[in-house]
Design an enzyme around this catalytic site. Structure first.
Site, short mmCIF file in Angstrom:
data_model
loop_
_atom_site.label_atom_id
_atom_site.label_comp_id
_atom_site.label_asym_id
_atom_site.label_seq_id
_atom_site.Cartn_x
_atom_site.Cartn_y
_atom_site.Cartn_z
CG ASP A 29 -1.91 1.17 1.21
OD1 ASP A 29 -2.06 1.82 0.15
OD2 ASP A 29 -2.49 1.47 2.27
CG ASP B 90 -7.03 -1.84 12.49
OD1 ASP B 90 -6.91 -2.02 11.26
OD2 ASP B 90 -7.62 -0.86 13.00
CG ASP C 144 -2.52 6.63 7.57
OD1 ASP C 144 -2.78 7.27 6.55
OD2 ASP C 144 -2.80 5.41 7.71
CD GLU D 42 -6.05 9.98 6.20
OE1 GLU D 42 -6.56 9.70 5.10
OE2 GLU D 42 -5.62 9.12 6.98
#
Ligand code: NOJ
Ligand code: CA
Length: 566
Positions: free
Chosen positions: A61, A171, A201, A243
Site C-alpha cells: 500500500d 490493526d 494517518d 488525517e
C-alpha cells in the site's frame, strides 16, 4: 501575543521519496536524489515537506504497510541518508513532516509474526483477535470494491484478526498501553533525527474502540492529548497534522477545546465543497463549509489541499452534488474509485487549462489555513489511468524532456513516467517551465512568495462578503489592524459584482481603496462606499485594503481570534 507557531502560516509540499528523484539509477527514487532537489524546492518557496512513508515495507500500500518503524526502506537509502536529508532541509529553512502510520502494521511486521505464532507472546495483545468470525466482518471497509472484509482468518493463529484497511494491514490494538508507549517511542525516535512533526494517518480509526463485539466504535479523544503532550515535552515546536475526514461538529474534539490535542487537521469538508464549487460555479455550499469549520482554538490550524495521493473523496457531499462533480471532473468509471471519489490528478480534471488551475490554486492559497500542495501539481502533471487504484496519480516527477523525464537513468522505473499525450514528460516538465515566465511553475513560485506576505490568511479572522452572485467568492481577512481581500470568479463567464469592504467606524475610510497585489488594476469605491468589479472568466484578485502602508499600520497585539463553539 508573540507568534512562533510556524505551522499556522507554512507552505507544505508533499512528496514520496520513491517517485521524486532516483540518484543511484535503480528506478526507485531515493534520499540522495531528493537531497539534490532541495534547492529546487527552496526556490519554489515552500517551507515544509511532508514525506509519505519511507520506512521498511513490503510496499503493498505504497508504504502505508510498515514492517519496521525504526528503519528506512533500503530501496530509498539508509538512516544516514535520512539524517543528511533532514540536515540539508534545515539548512534551507525547510521543515520536515513525516507520515506516522500506526493504526495498523504490515502483516510482515515482526510484531504480527510473533503475535500470530504464539498466543502467549506479548505481541498477541498488540492486535485485535476473535475466535469466531465476527458478525460485522463484512462491514466498514475503507476500500469498497477492492477490500472484501474487515476481518480475515489467520491459519497460523487459528483466529480472525481485524483490519480496517487491506487484509495485509492488521490493526494495532491502540487501546493497549504498551502499544501506546511504542507509538510515543516511534515519535521520539524520528524527532531525534530532525523531523518537525507527523502527518498522522487514519486518526479516527486509531482512537476508535476496536474488537469483535464493538458494534459502534467510539472515539477515545483523550488519546490525542497524550500524543501531543509527549511531543511538546520532547520538542516544543513539533506538531501533529491529523488525517481525519470527519464532520464539523466533531472538529473541536480533535483540536481540543483548549487547543490541547491536534495542532492541525486536513479540512476535508472544505476540500469536497471546493471541488463542488469549481464544478458548478456555485460557492454557497463552500461558504457553508467554511463557516462550519471556522470555530477552532487560536493555536489550531487547518491543512488545506486540492488533491493528495489518495482519491478525491466526495463522500460528504449530497448525492446530487457528488454527481455534479463526477460529471465535471471524472465522468467515466475508470476515473472513479471506491464508489465515492475521483482518482485523477488536478490538471487533467481541469482540462489542463491554466486559468482554471490558477483559480484553483489561488483559492487554495487564500482560504483559511495552511496550504498543502502535491509534488508535480506545480507543473500541472497528469495521471496514468492504466495503473491500478490510486497509483495513477503517483507517477515519477517530470524534471526535463530527457529520457524518463530526468527522473532516473534506469530504463524501467518502478512506476512508469508519463510519456506521450498532453501530459507526457516530453513537454510537461520543470526544466521547460522554468524558462517561461508565465508557466504554471513560475506562477506558483510567485504566488507562494505573495502568500508569505499576507500572513493575515494564516493568522487572521475571515468574513465572507455578500455579493448576491453565488459564482463569485469575496473574502476579507482581518489581523493586527490590517485587512486583505480576495475575489474569485468560479464561472466560465465574466461577472460583474458590487460589494462594500464592510469596515466600520474609524476604519471605514480604508475600505475605499483596494490595492491589487498581482496587477495594476486597483479599485476605488464609489460615493456610497461600493466597489464595482468586472472580473473575467475564472479570474481572481488579491487586494490589500487601504493602501500599501499596511506594515506601518500593523499593531503588535491581536484582536480576539476565532470565537469558539457555543
Ligand atoms: C490513508 C492514506 O492516505 C492511504 O493512502 C492509505 O492507504 C490508508 N490511510 C491506510 O494507511
Ligand atoms: Ca534509487
Amino acid at each position: 501575543m508573540i507568534n512562533d507557531l510556524w505551522y499556522k502560516n507554512a507552505i507544505v509540499y508533499c512528496l514520496s521519496v520513491g517517485t521524486y528523484m532516483d540518484a543511484n539509477g535503480d528506478g526507485i527514487g531515493d534520499f540522495t536524489g531528493l537531497m539534490r532537489r532541495l534547492d529546487y524546492l527552496h526556490g519554489l518557496g515552500i517551507t515544509a515537506i511532508w514525506l509519505m512513508p519511507f520506512q521498511v515495507s513490503p510496499q503493498r500500500d505504497d508504504g502505508y504497510d510498515v514492517a519496521d518503524y525504526y528503519g528506512v526502506d533500503p530501496r530509498y537509502g539508509t538512516l544516514g541518508d535520512f539524517v543528511e536529508f533532514t540536515h540539508a532541509a534545515e539548512q534551507r529553512g525547510i521543515r520536515v513532516l513525516i507520515d506516522l502510520v500506526i493504526n495498523h502494521t504490515s502483516n510482515e511486521h515482526q510484531w504480527f509474526k510473533e503475535a500470530r505464532k504464539d498466543p502467549n507472546s506479548k505481541y498477541r495483545d498488540w492486535y485485535i483477535w476473535s475466535k469466531k468470525k465476527p458478525s460485522s466482518a463484512n462491514e466498514g471497509m475503507v476500500f469498497p470494491g477492492v477490500q472484501k472484509s474487515t476481518w480475515s482468518y489467520d491459519d497460523e493463529a487459528k483466529a480472525w484478526y481485524f483490519h480496517r484497511f487491506y487484509e495485509f494491514q492488521p490493526d494495532l490494538n491502540t487501546s493497549n498501553p504498551e502499544v501506546q508507549a511504542e507509538i510515543l517511542k516511534i515519535m521520539g525516535f524520528w524527532i531525534q533525527l530532525g523531523v518537525s512533526g507527523f502527518r498522522m494517518d487514519a486518526v479516527p480509526f486509531i482512537i476508535a474502540t476496536k474488537g469483535p463485539d464493538v458494534r459502534k466504535p467510539e472515539e477515545q479523544y483523550d488519546m490525542l492529548r497524550m500524543f501531543r503532550e509527549f511531543l511538546q515535552w520532547r520538542q516544543g515546536d513539533a506538531i501533529v497534522l491529523a488525517e481525519a475526514n470527519v464532520l464539523p461538529d466533531t472538529d473541536l474534539e480533535y483540536f481540543g477545546d483548549d487547543g490541547d490535542r491536534m495542532h492541525m487537521m486536513f479540512n476535508f469538508q472544505v476540500n469536497q465543497n471546493l471541488f463542488y464549487a469549481l464544478a458548478s460555479a456555485d460557492t454557497r455550499p463552500l461558504v457553508k463549509a467554511l463557516k462550519a469549520t471556522k470555530p477552532r482554538p487560536a493555536t489550531a490550524q487547518w491543512g488545506l489541499f486540492l488533491r493528495n495521493h489518495d482519491e478525491l473523496d466526495l463522500g460528504r457531499l449530497t448525492e446530487e452534488e457528488r454527481q455534479t462533480v463526477f460529471a465535471a471532473f471524472g465522468p467515466t468509471k475508470d476515473m472513479q474509485l471506491y464508489d465515492r471519489g475521483i482518482r485523477r490528478r488536478l490538471a487533467p480534471m481541469l482540462d489542463g487549462d491554466q486559468r482554471r488551475l490558477e483559480l484553483a490554486y489561488s483559492l487554495l492559497f487564500t482560504l483559511p489555513g495552511t496550504p498543502v500542495i502535491r509534488y508535480g501539481d506545480e507543473i500541472g502533471m497528469g495521471d496514468d489511468l492504466s495503473l491500478p487504484e490510486r497509483n495513477c496519480a503517483r507517477t515519477p516527477m517530470q524534471w526535463s524532456n530527457e529520457p524518463q523525464g530526468g527522473f532516473t537513468k534506469s530504463e524501467k522505473p518502478r512506476l512508469p513516467v508519463i510519456s506521450g499525450g498532453p501530459y507526457g514528460y516530453e513537454h510537461i516538465n520543470a526544466a521547460i517551465q522554468r524558462r517561461h515566465p508565465e508557466s504554471l511553475l513560475n506562477w506558483t513560485e510567485r504566488i507562494i512568495r505573495m502568500r508569505k506576505e499576507v500572513p493575515e490568511v494564516g493568522w487572521g479572522d475571515f468574513t465572507v462578503i455578500p455579493t448576491r452572485d453565488p459564482a463569485v467568492l469575496v473574502m476579507r481577512y482581518d489581523w493586527r489592524n490590517n485587512w486583505v481581500l480576495f475575489v474569485h470568479n468560479l464561472d466560465a463567464k465574466p461577472r460583474e459584482v458590487t460589494f462594500s469592504v464592510g469596515l466600520d467606524g474609524d476604519n471605514a475610510g480604508y475600505g475605499k481603496l483596494l490595492i491589487n497585489l498581482l496587477a495594476e488594476d486597483h479599485s476605488r469605491a464609489d460615493d456610497n462606499g461600493k466597489h464595482r468589479l468586472v472580473i473575467e472568466a475564472y479570474g481572481y484578485r488579491w487586494y490589500r485594503v487601504g493602501g500599501l502602508d499596511y506594515l506601518l499600520r500593523r499593531t503588535e497585539v491581536d484582536e480576539p481570534l476565532h470565537p469558539k463553539r457555543g
